[in-house]
Design a protein around this motif. Structure first.
Motif, PDB file in Angstrom:
ATOM      1  N   THR A   1       1.811  27.249  -9.090  1.00  0.00           N
ATOM      2  CA  THR A   1       2.725  27.901  -8.156  1.00  0.00           C
ATOM      3  C   THR A   1       3.311  29.165  -8.782  1.00  0.00           C
ATOM      4  OG1 THR A   1       4.643  26.629  -8.900  1.00  0.00           O
ATOM      5  CG2 THR A   1       3.310  25.675  -7.123  1.00  0.00           C
ATOM      6  N   SER A   2       3.939  29.979  -7.951  1.00  0.00           N
ATOM      7  CA  SER A   2       4.467  31.258  -8.398  1.00  0.00           C
ATOM      8  C   SER A   2       5.752  31.084  -9.208  1.00  0.00           C
ATOM      9  CB  SER A   2       4.724  32.174  -7.192  1.00  0.00           C
ATOM     10  OG  SER A   2       5.586  31.537  -6.265  1.00  0.00           O
ATOM     11  N   ASN A   3       6.219  32.184  -9.801  1.00  0.00           N
ATOM     12  CA  ASN A   3       7.454  32.184 -10.576  1.00  0.00           C
ATOM     13  C   ASN A   3       8.630  31.759  -9.690  1.00  0.00           C
ATOM     14  OD1 ASN A   3       5.817  33.308 -12.505  1.00  0.00           O
ATOM     15  ND2 ASN A   3       6.726  35.343 -12.430  1.00  0.00           N
ATOM     16  N   PRO A   4       9.650  31.117 -10.241  1.00  0.00           N
ATOM     17  CA  PRO A   4       9.838  30.862 -11.678  1.00  0.00           C
ATOM     18  C   PRO A   4       9.304  29.516 -12.147  1.00  0.00           C
ATOM     19  CG  PRO A   4      11.844  30.306 -10.520  1.00  0.00           C
ATOM     20  CD  PRO A   4      10.886  30.815  -9.466  1.00  0.00           C
ATOM     21  N   ASP A   5       8.844  28.665 -11.223  1.00  0.00           N
ATOM     22  CA  ASP A   5       8.464  27.307 -11.619  1.00  0.00           C
ATOM     23  C   ASP A   5       7.128  27.241 -12.349  1.00  0.00           C
ATOM     24  OD1 ASP A   5      10.780  26.371 -10.448  1.00  0.00           O
ATOM     25  OD2 ASP A   5       9.821  25.973  -8.526  1.00  0.00           O
ATOM     26  N   ASN A   6       6.122  28.003 -11.849  1.00  0.00           N
ATOM     27  CA  ASN A   6       4.769  27.935 -12.416  1.00  0.00           C
ATOM     28  C   ASN A   6       4.314  26.488 -12.583  1.00  0.00           C
ATOM     29  OD1 ASN A   6       5.703  30.711 -14.431  1.00  0.00           O
ATOM     30  ND2 ASN A   6       4.413  30.797 -12.647  1.00  0.00           N
ATOM     31  N   ARG A   7       4.494  25.716 -11.533  1.00  0.00           N
ATOM     32  CA  ARG A   7       4.149  24.291 -11.575  1.00  0.00           C
ATOM     33  C   ARG A   7       2.651  24.099 -11.371  1.00  0.00           C
ATOM     34  NH1 ARG A   7       4.917  20.004  -6.925  1.00  0.00           N
ATOM     35  NH2 ARG A   7       4.273  18.118  -8.023  1.00  0.00           N
TER      36      ARG A   7
END
Length: 228
Positions: free
Chosen positions: A137-143
Motif C-alpha cells: 500500500t501507499s505511504n505512510p503505511d506501506n503495508r
C-alpha cells in the motif's frame, strides 16, 4: 489442459469487464505524458488510436491466437516472461478499456519482479503451479498484503500499487491476468530506478536507499533488461 487454460483466461477477462465496463467517467490517460498544444497541426494523436471505418471491420480485428503456448523462461534474468494481449495485438480493444497477459514462471524462483501498472488494476488467476504474490500500500503505511496462490485462485492488484509474483513451487507456473486498460503500462521498480536512461545521479540513489556509492554504481550496471 488447453481448454482449461482458455476457460480461466476468459473468466479473468469477463470478470474484469463486468467490474469496469459499466463505469462512466473520463478515461484514464493511455500514455505517461501529454503536453498540451494550441495548434493541432503540430500535435500527434496519442490517447487511443484512430478508428477503422465500421464497414471494414472483420472478426480478425477482435481476435488473437497462441496464448496457450508456453514461453521459454530460460533466457530471462528473473525467470519469468510476460506475454501481452493489448490494443497492439487486438485492434478491436481500442476504447474498450481492457487487456490480458499470460505470465510464465520458471520453477522455484521464477519472479515477476516488483512493478506497477500506472493505468490499470490487475486481476490474476493461477492456472499451473504455486505463486507467492503481494502488493504494497501507499505511504505512510506501506503495508504488505500477500498470499500463496494455487491453481484456480484469483488475486487482485489495485491500480498503481507495487506488486509481484514469485514461483515457490518446484514446477513451471502459469498465470493469466486481466487489466482495466487497453494500454496499462508497466514500471519495473528496480529497472526504472537503477536502469533509467540517462542514469539517475548516483548521489540521489545513495541518499534515497542509504547505500554506499559503489553499491549504487554496481546496481546501475545490472539493470536495463525487460521481461515483457
Amino acid at each position: 489442459m488447453q481448454g482449461h487454460c482458455n476457460f480461466l483466461a476468459a473468466f479473468a477477462l469477463l470478470a474484469l469487464a463486468s467490474m469496469w465496463g459499466s463505469s462512466a467517467y473520463d478515461p484514464s490517460p493511455l500514455q505517461d505524458i501529454c503536453v498540451a498544444i494550441n495548434d493541432p497541426k503540430n500535435g500527434i494523436f496519442v490517447n487511443g488510436k484512430f478508428c477503422k471505418d465500421p464497414k471494414f471491420v472483420t472478426a480478425d480485428d477482435f481476435f488473437f491466437s497462441g496464448l496457450n503456448t508456453p514461453r521459454d523462461t530460460s533466457n530471462s534474468p528473473v525467470g519469468s516472461v510476460v506475454s501481452t494481449v493489448n490494443v497492439e495485438q487486438i485492434p478491436g480493444l481500442n476504447t474498450l478499456g481492457v487487456s490480458l497477459v499470460r505470465i510464465d514462471y520458471a520453477p522455484f524462483g521464477g519472479l515477476n519482479p516488483p512493478h506497477t501498472h500506472p493505468r490499470a488494476t490487475e486481476i490474476l488467476v493461477v492456472v499451473e503451479g504455486t505463486l507467492y504474490v503481494g502488493f504494497v500500500t501507499s505511504n505512510p503505511d506501506n503495508r504488505l498484503v500477500s498470499k500463496v496462490l494455487y491453481p484456480g485462485d484469483v488475486f487482485v492488484f489495485p491500480i498503481g500499487l507495487i506488486h509481484f509474483q514469485l514461483n515457490v513451487g518446484k514446477t513451471n507456473a502459469v498465470a493469466f491476468a486481466g487489466l482495466s486498460s487497453q494500454n496499462p503500462g508497466v514500471i519495473t521498480i528496480a529497472n526504472a530506478v537503477f536502469g533509467s536512461n540517462p542514469p539517475i545521479n548516483p548521489d540521489v540513489l545513495t541518499r534515497a536507499f542509504q547505500l554506499d556509492g559503489n553499491v549504487v554504481k554496481y546496481l546501475q550496471t545490472r539493470f536495463g533488461w525487460k521481461n515483457n
